[in-house]
Design an enzyme around this catalytic site. Structure first.
Site, PDB file in Angstrom:
ATOM      1  N   GLY A  44       0.817  -1.219   0.000  1.00  0.00           N
ATOM      2  CA  GLY A  44       0.000   0.000   0.000  1.00  0.00           C
ATOM      3  C   GLY A  44       0.844   1.260   0.000  1.00  0.00           C
ATOM      4  CB  CYS A  45       3.794   2.251   1.976  1.00  0.00           C
ATOM      5  SG  CYS A  45       2.945   2.146   3.569  1.00  0.00           S
ATOM      6  CB  ILE A  46       4.980   0.425  -3.099  1.00  0.00           C
ATOM      7  CG1 ILE A  46       6.165  -0.091  -2.275  1.00  0.00           C
ATOM      8  CG2 ILE A  46       5.362   0.555  -4.574  1.00  0.00           C
ATOM      9  CD1 ILE A  46       6.550  -1.535  -2.565  1.00  0.00           C
ATOM     10  CB  ALA A  49       5.480   6.365  -2.179  1.00  0.00           C
TER      11      ALA A  49
END
Length: 156
Positions: A44-46, A49
């Site tokens: 999710g963070c990839i 970002a």
């Protein structure tokens, strides 16, 4: 503490991946996006970002500053930023003091386990330092575009 639109954004000073300190007050007069995310290099963070990366020129053309904040180390941020070619600073909140001040740090549950961590949250901060909008239920893949649309509506 839960922050809401109209509240003054808590000031802070945090190091970026290179060890340079970023002081929120230095960016008064600009629109600021602070997005708090759980961990570098997680799915999710990839997505989140890279979503900001892909429309970053649109943010810049609107004089909007973007900062990602997590409790990861400078070394982790550096690897994450290089691997995904992130053009904006990732700030290190290793003791979670800023995340706590913004109400993003707390008890989480995942796969039957409870632990403390950052709940994915984004704050749009106006040039006067007040919070314009808070995003608590973030869909990482479309989040950066959602914010741009909202900020265009706010400034219209």
């Amino acid at each position: 503490m839960i922050l809401n639109p109209g509240d003054l954004a808590p000031d802070f000073s945090l190091p970026d991946a290179a060890g340079n300190f970023v002081h929120l007050a230095d960016f008064l007069g600009k629109n600021i996006i602070l997005y708090f995310y759980p961990r570098d290099n997680t799915p999710g963070c990839i997505k989140e970002a890279c979503g900001f990366r892909d429309v970053y020129s649109d943010y810049q053309s609107r004089n909007i500053v973007v900062f990602g904040i997590s409790t990861d180390s400078p070394q982790s941020h550096t690897k994450f930023a290089v691997k995904h070619q992130l053009p904006f600073p990732l700030l290190c909140d290793v003791d979670a003091k800023v995340s706590t001040a913004y109400g993003c740090y707390g008890l989480k549950k995942f796969m039957g386990k409870e632990f403390m961590g950052i709940n994915r949250t984004t704050f749009a901060i106006a040039p006067d330092g007040k919070i314009n909008k808070v995003y608590r239920k973030v869909k990482p893949q479309f989040h950066a575009i959602e914010i741009l649309t909202d900020l265009t509506d706010i400034s219209a």
